[in-house]
Every structure is written in structure tokens, then in C-alpha cells.
Design an enzyme around this catalytic site. Sequence first.
Site, PDB file in Angstrom:
ATOM      1  N   ARG A 149       0.756  -1.166  -0.099  1.00  0.00           N
ATOM      2  CA  ARG A 149       0.056   0.049  -0.012  1.00  0.00           C
ATOM      3  C   ARG A 149       0.905   1.354  -0.118  1.00  0.00           C
ATOM      4  NH1 ARG A 149      -2.830  -3.640  -0.592  1.00  0.00           N
ATOM      5  NH2 ARG A 149      -3.347  -3.094  -2.429  1.00  0.00           N
ATOM      6  N   GLU A 204       2.096   1.580  -3.373  1.00  0.00           N
ATOM      7  CA  GLU A 204       0.953   1.900  -4.295  1.00  0.00           C
ATOM      8  C   GLU A 204       0.757   3.498  -4.023  1.00  0.00           C
ATOM      9  OE1 GLU A 204      -3.285   0.517  -4.955  1.00  0.00           O
ATOM     10  OE2 GLU A 204      -3.015   0.732  -2.988  1.00  0.00           O
ATOM     11  N   SER A 255      15.178  14.487   0.611  1.00  0.00           N
ATOM     12  CA  SER A 255      16.337  13.734   1.104  1.00  0.00           C
ATOM     13  C   SER A 255      15.598  12.502   1.963  1.00  0.00           C
ATOM     14  CB  SER A 255      17.321  14.494   2.207  1.00  0.00           C
ATOM     15  OG  SER A 255      18.201  13.398   2.616  1.00  0.00           O
TER      16      SER A 255
END
Length: 151
Positions: free
Chosen positions: A92, A95, A118
Site C-alpha cells: 500500500r 502503491e 532527502s
Amino acid sequence: MTPAVSPAHTVLFEAKARKGISFEQIGKAIGRDEVWVASAFYGQAKFNEEELKKLSEVLEISSAQIVKELGDQWFPNRGLGPVPPSDPVIYRLFEGVLVYGHPIKAIIHEKFGDGIMSMIDCNINVERKPDPKGDRVVVTFDGKFLPYSKW
């Protein structure tokens, strides 16, 4: 699937389970954030010798052995697991970057200019936020902006 960690890191996980303590509790005891501590348990960050000694006290494990195995001579090999990830939580997050990565990148460029956020100079926080429709997970990446140099 849990990624493979070194035998020394397995000792840390086993001691943590035996003690029944959280990453947050360990972090408070050694002076580090819970996300950083969890990262170090997975071999993605490096404890210094003082942290290893404090950790050995908290976990009640041999300081000499853990310093020998994870001390000055050991360095992280960052990046665990397959791409795409198979673990549902990690997938997830992956995703989220696939779906929202370009929009977030565009907004970073609009607000900061040409550069990156960063992940080396970065703090990550995970919080639980109550919500009537179901508690929410709040993940914050607080990374330093690094402009691209021109030469």
C-alpha cells in the site's frame, strides 16, 4: 513474508519479543525515534557503539557479542524485499508512491524548485489518529530539500 535479516538482527527481534516491548519503548531507552529503531532492527540503519550498549541493557543480551557483530565493522545494506512488495502494508505504501508520486513531485518542484527530498536527512513519524469512520494512519516524511547543483 518477512525479509531475511542477519543472525545478529534476529537476536534483537527475539530479545524484543522475549521482553514484550515496543520499538517506541526501546527508542526512548536509547534516545532514538521508534521508526529509526525499527529500521535498525531490520539492518537498514546503524546503531553506534553507545546505542548498542544501551540496547543490550534494555534487551538483556550480551553487549560484547552485539558490539562484535554490529559494531564499527558492520554497515547496512539498505533496501529489503522484492519490487513490487508482496506484504500488504508495504504494498500500500508502494502503491501510494505509484499513484501519488508524480503529483507530490510536481508540488515539491512548485514549492521548492528543482531538487529532491532527502531520505538520508529525513525523519519519519507514524501516528494513530482517531476518526469516527475508523482510526487513520498518519505517516509523515520530514526530509531536507536538496536542490540539484549546476556546473
